[in-house]
Design a protein around this motif. Structure first.
Motif, PDB file in Angstrom:
ATOM      1  N   THR A  89      39.975  44.221  59.468  1.00  0.00           N
ATOM      2  CA  THR A  89      40.375  45.467  59.634  1.00  0.00           C
ATOM      3  C   THR A  89      40.984  46.504  58.226  1.00  0.00           C
ATOM      4  N   ASP A  90      40.937  47.544  58.224  1.00  0.00           N
ATOM      5  CA  ASP A  90      41.343  48.361  56.791  1.00  0.00           C
ATOM      6  C   ASP A  90      42.520  47.882  56.355  1.00  0.00           C
ATOM      7  N   TYR A  91      43.401  47.563  57.264  1.00  0.00           N
ATOM      8  CA  TYR A  91      44.717  47.183  56.889  1.00  0.00           C
ATOM      9  C   TYR A  91      44.728  45.766  56.084  1.00  0.00           C
ATOM     10  N   ILE A  92      44.016  44.723  56.636  1.00  0.00           N
ATOM     11  CA  ILE A  92      43.912  43.608  55.698  1.00  0.00           C
ATOM     12  C   ILE A  92      42.905  43.785  54.468  1.00  0.00           C
ATOM     13  N   LEU A  93      41.912  44.511  54.467  1.00  0.00           N
ATOM     14  CA  LEU A  93      41.206  44.873  53.459  1.00  0.00           C
ATOM     15  C   LEU A  93      42.086  45.555  52.359  1.00  0.00           C
ATOM     16  N   ALA A  94      43.053  46.339  52.831  1.00  0.00           N
ATOM     17  CA  ALA A  94      43.932  46.818  51.611  1.00  0.00           C
ATOM     18  C   ALA A  94      44.870  45.894  51.170  1.00  0.00           C
ATOM     19  N   HIS A  95      45.346  44.732  51.878  1.00  0.00           N
ATOM     20  CA  HIS A  95      45.925  43.738  51.367  1.00  0.00           C
ATOM     21  C   HIS A  95      45.181  42.975  50.331  1.00  0.00           C
ATOM     22  N   GLU A  96      43.841  42.510  50.757  1.00  0.00           N
ATOM     23  CA  GLU A  96      43.091  41.958  49.723  1.00  0.00           C
ATOM     24  C   GLU A  96      42.719  42.848  48.567  1.00  0.00           C
ATOM     25  N   GLN A  97      42.343  43.870  48.712  1.00  0.00           N
ATOM     26  CA  GLN A  97      42.485  44.986  47.427  1.00  0.00           C
ATOM     27  C   GLN A  97      43.795  44.845  46.527  1.00  0.00           C
ATOM     28  N   GLY A  98      44.816  44.623  47.248  1.00  0.00           N
ATOM     29  CA  GLY A  98      46.092  44.422  46.143  1.00  0.00           C
ATOM     30  C   GLY A  98      46.064  43.212  45.642  1.00  0.00           C
ATOM     31  N   HIS A  99      45.294  42.074  46.152  1.00  0.00           N
ATOM     32  CA  HIS A  99      45.127  40.944  45.278  1.00  0.00           C
ATOM     33  C   HIS A  99      44.288  41.161  44.097  1.00  0.00           C
ATOM     34  N   PHE A 100      43.152  41.979  44.209  1.00  0.00           N
ATOM     35  CA  PHE A 100      42.177  42.075  43.101  1.00  0.00           C
ATOM     36  C   PHE A 100      42.787  43.095  42.191  1.00  0.00           C
ATOM     37  N   ASP A 101      43.926  44.066  42.791  1.00  0.00           N
ATOM     38  CA  ASP A 101      44.488  44.895  41.691  1.00  0.00           C
ATOM     39  C   ASP A 101      45.520  44.292  40.737  1.00  0.00           C
ATOM     40  N   ILE A 102      46.147  43.192  41.401  1.00  0.00           N
ATOM     41  CA  ILE A 102      47.036  42.370  40.585  1.00  0.00           C
ATOM     42  C   ILE A 102      46.498  41.723  39.579  1.00  0.00           C
ATOM     43  N   SER A 103      45.142  41.127  40.014  1.00  0.00           N
ATOM     44  CA  SER A 103      44.325  40.544  38.545  1.00  0.00           C
ATOM     45  C   SER A 103      44.100  41.771  37.660  1.00  0.00           C
ATOM     46  N   GLU A 104      43.551  42.849  38.140  1.00  0.00           N
ATOM     47  CA  GLU A 104      43.385  44.071  37.057  1.00  0.00           C
ATOM     48  C   GLU A 104      44.704  44.082  36.236  1.00  0.00           C
ATOM     49  N   ILE A 105      45.888  44.136  36.999  1.00  0.00           N
ATOM     50  CA  ILE A 105      47.090  44.454  36.144  1.00  0.00           C
ATOM     51  C   ILE A 105      47.180  43.557  35.071  1.00  0.00           C
ATOM     52  N   HIS A 106      46.769  42.227  35.256  1.00  0.00           N
ATOM     53  CA  HIS A 106      47.112  41.174  34.295  1.00  0.00           C
ATOM     54  C   HIS A 106      45.778  41.254  33.240  1.00  0.00           C
ATOM     55  N   ALA A 107      44.925  41.546  33.452  1.00  0.00           N
ATOM     56  CA  ALA A 107      44.033  42.009  32.740  1.00  0.00           C
ATOM     57  C   ALA A 107      44.416  42.991  31.458  1.00  0.00           C
ATOM     58  N   ARG A 108      44.863  44.101  32.085  1.00  0.00           N
ATOM     59  CA  ARG A 108      45.430  45.219  31.259  1.00  0.00           C
ATOM     60  C   ARG A 108      46.671  44.583  30.336  1.00  0.00           C
TER      61      ARG A 108
END
Length: 184
Positions: A89-108
């Protein structure tokens, strides 16, 4: 895993990877303009897992130095063949995108730490490994806290708060988003 390779006279290059990091069509680099889609999740779902989906993302980090120069590259990657979805679902996909974004936070955050690093050739290998290890531990803790507090996205109020927190943190670190300007 740390790989050590000698290049040229005095230049040392080190590679720090999360397990399985590969550069090819099996990975997607993080981009604000390119969000994940369910077509990106190529792994077979784990039917024994209670999770609706799983995102595998991480940070690839390479660096090198000689007597007076320190260079590095950072890549935040989504691993298609290790990521899966059962409930798409779009809702679950947004949660998974959040995980990827957390990785990006730590790359920065890694980029910020390295930009602020006072290079010392005698301590560089230890200093850099310490910074990397600390940030990877912090990333793992944030990923776990995200799932725990949002109850794996089931708590809609907490999920919304986390997505806002992630968005704000990405914005706060926007000055460190261009981490590939430091390529050796």
């Amino acid at each position: 895993m740390i790989l050590l390779k000698s290049i040229g006279a005095l230049l040392l290059t080190f590679h720090l990877y999360l397990a399985g990091s590969v550069h090819n069509n099996e990975t997607i680099p993080w981009s604000d303009a390119r969000k994940l889609t369910w077509e990106d999740f190529k792994a077979k779902p784990d039917n024994n897992s209670g999770n609706a989906a799983l995102t595998s993302s991480g940070i690839e980090f390479k660096y090198g130095y000689n007597d007076n120069k320190f260079t590095y590259t950072i890549n935040c990657m989504f691993e298609k063949n290790k990521s899966w979805g059962k409930v798409k679902t779009d809702y679950i996909l947004a949660h998974e995108q959040g995980h990827f974004d957390i990785s990006e936070i730590h790359a920065r955050k890694l980029n910020r730490a390295l930009k602020n690093y006072s290079f010392n050739i005698s301590m560089a290998a230890k200093d850099i490994a310490t910074k990397y290890d600390r940030l990877m531990k912090e990333q793992t803790e944030m990923q776990n806290q995200y799932d725990d507090e949002s109850n794996y996205s089931r708590n809609k109020e907490k999920q919304a708060a986390w997505l806002e927190k992630i968005k704000q943190e990405l914005n706060n670190l926007k000055d460190f988003a261009n981490y590939n300007q430091n390529k050796p």
